[in-house]
Design a protein around this motif. Sequence first.
Motif, short mmCIF file in Angstrom:
data_model
loop_
_atom_site.label_atom_id
_atom_site.label_comp_id
_atom_site.label_asym_id
_atom_site.label_seq_id
_atom_site.Cartn_x
_atom_site.Cartn_y
_atom_site.Cartn_z
N GLY A 81 3.15 -11.91 10.63
CA GLY A 81 3.39 -11.91 9.18
C GLY A 81 4.31 -13.05 8.81
N GLY A 91 -0.80 -12.22 8.05
CA GLY A 91 -0.56 -11.93 6.64
C GLY A 91 0.53 -12.80 6.08
N ASP A 135 -0.59 -11.08 0.30
CA ASP A 135 -0.15 -9.95 -0.52
C ASP A 135 -0.75 -10.00 -1.92
OD1 ASP A 135 1.30 -8.59 1.30
OD2 ASP A 135 3.28 -9.17 0.57
N GLY A 183 -4.20 -8.00 0.65
CA GLY A 183 -3.69 -6.70 1.07
C GLY A 183 -2.72 -6.90 2.21
N VAL A 184 -2.24 -5.83 2.76
CA VAL A 184 -1.21 -5.93 3.80
C VAL A 184 -1.84 -6.03 5.19
CG1 VAL A 184 0.55 -4.80 2.41
CG2 VAL A 184 -0.96 -3.42 3.83
N VAL A 185 -1.08 -6.58 6.13
CA VAL A 185 -1.60 -6.81 7.48
C VAL A 185 -2.06 -5.52 8.17
CG1 VAL A 185 -1.08 -7.76 9.74
CG2 VAL A 185 -0.17 -8.84 7.73
N PRO A 186 -1.29 -4.43 8.08
CA PRO A 186 -1.75 -3.23 8.80
C PRO A 186 -3.15 -2.79 8.39
CG PRO A 186 0.53 -2.95 8.10
CD PRO A 186 0.04 -4.23 7.46
N LYS A 209 -7.75 -1.61 10.99
CA LYS A 209 -8.92 -0.72 11.04
C LYS A 209 -10.23 -1.48 10.90
CE LYS A 209 -9.37 2.11 7.46
NZ LYS A 209 -10.54 1.74 6.64
N LYS A 210 -10.17 -2.75 10.52
CA LYS A 210 -11.39 -3.55 10.42
C LYS A 210 -11.75 -4.19 11.77
CE LYS A 210 -10.17 -4.92 5.68
NZ LYS A 210 -11.17 -4.21 4.87
N MET A 258 7.24 -5.12 8.01
CA MET A 258 5.85 -5.30 8.41
C MET A 258 5.63 -4.82 9.85
SD MET A 258 4.38 -8.49 10.04
CE MET A 258 3.09 -8.16 11.21
N PHE A 309 5.38 -0.92 9.89
CA PHE A 309 4.11 -0.39 9.38
C PHE A 309 2.95 -0.76 10.30
CE2 PHE A 309 6.49 -0.13 5.35
CZ PHE A 309 6.19 1.18 5.00
N ILE A 318 -4.80 -8.29 -6.63
CA ILE A 318 -3.88 -7.36 -5.97
C ILE A 318 -4.50 -6.73 -4.73
CG2 ILE A 318 -2.52 -6.83 -8.02
CD1 ILE A 318 -4.34 -4.33 -8.36
N GLN A 353 3.47 -4.30 -0.50
CA GLN A 353 3.33 -5.57 -1.22
C GLN A 353 4.48 -5.77 -2.19
OE1 GLN A 353 -0.87 -4.38 -1.92
NE2 GLN A 353 -1.25 -6.56 -2.04
N TYR A 395 7.73 -11.28 2.93
CA TYR A 395 7.61 -12.59 3.56
C TYR A 395 8.48 -13.66 2.90
CZ TYR A 395 3.47 -10.37 5.44
OH TYR A 395 2.61 -9.50 6.07
#
Lengths: 282, 154
Positions: A123, A152, A181, A192-195, A199-200, A218, A221, B72, B144, B149
Amino acid sequence: MSAAIAPSPADPMLPAPWRVRAVRRETADVATLDLVPLEGDAPRFAPGQFNMLYAFGIGEVPVSVSGDPADPTRFVHTVRAVGAVSTAIVAAAPGSVLGLRGPFGSAWPVDAAEGHDLLIVAGGLGLAPLRPAIYQVLAGSERFGRIAVLYGGRGPAELLFRDELAAWGARADVTVAVTVDHSDPSWHGHVGVVPALIKKMDFDPSNTMALLCGPEVMLRFTATALRGAGVAADHIFLSMERNMKCAIGLCGHCQFGADFVCKDGPVLPYDRIAARLAVREI
Amino acid sequence: METLERLLLAHPFLAGIDPAFGRLLVGCTRNLRFAPGQYLFREGGPADEFYLIREGRVALELHAPARPPIIIAALGAGELVGASWLVPPYRWGFDAKATTNTRAFGLDATCLREKCDADHHLGYEMMRRLLPVMVRRMQAARQQMLDVYGHTSA
């Protein structure tokens, strides 16, 4: 499981002079510096280790090595300008000289990950400390199972190493997924967020090793998502960040529970530190 | 119709659902295609359908005056778009735009709400599948918001 290579100078508190050979601007406030020693050879380092970089007259900060461990001629460091010292380092011109101590600390367990599916999750600026591990893994990718690099960032303009991410993504032996983000509509990738990327991915959780580096929130999570996916806690490794000063486990500034991050870390197994991560006072 | 039912039940959102529920759902479902740049729906519009993405990518956008819209979230194959069809007054809270060629199932909201009201087992099954998605998205939105970051160093 993480290994370390001891710093090479006889006195680990004595900075050696290193010349800035080249500077690459990565983002508005991040630069990558190539450093070569004024005297002698560059010491060996293991992916995940860090050096103390000294801007003369200003101060010293820990910075992970972001270059290729197979290149014995130089240290590569990627630095964000956030304070007086890092701002001076980012502003260093080619030809100028910085002080350097190191390398210090533990390393990513790249060799131990052989035979496993490997998730490398970064991240923000956390991609820099993982890049040496990525180089090492991709140099011998046939020794690993499925390899994925998940990255991310805040927004597209803040992503590091975009050319390399594209090059890695074009390879058949690694899956690269990048998310931000938030973005304007010019970005057509993940948002979206790294976590949420985990699942992908296609991996065998019973035989997966995960290397994580980024902001601590980060990391928490992401580790939770990996545990939820079935990855064993002792197969998840995090690079921790604390206020490192001496870098050799003497001063105590970077104490993180029973560990000194500079000496016992920065790469630590999740099963050892999971409980501490939930304690805001540590 | 048999083909549509088979395809619908193969969507990850409905994985493992009782085939009897599948037969109820397929009566509310149509196949849709969206070209890049085409909106599935716009903020404030009637939430009269919700979408299960089969392939492609959909960006959820918020906009404010004098600023470019902000994405978003970006959703892809296997994910669902929209929950406002469940919550009165059934109006969308953001824009959803296809950013690539996108194929999706559209489930008619009125039809679905009526069937859920008539068969609470179906209603519970839908809630049981929707709620985890909504919770994951809420948690992601919280992360978010932290803007983690922005100020780290290495």
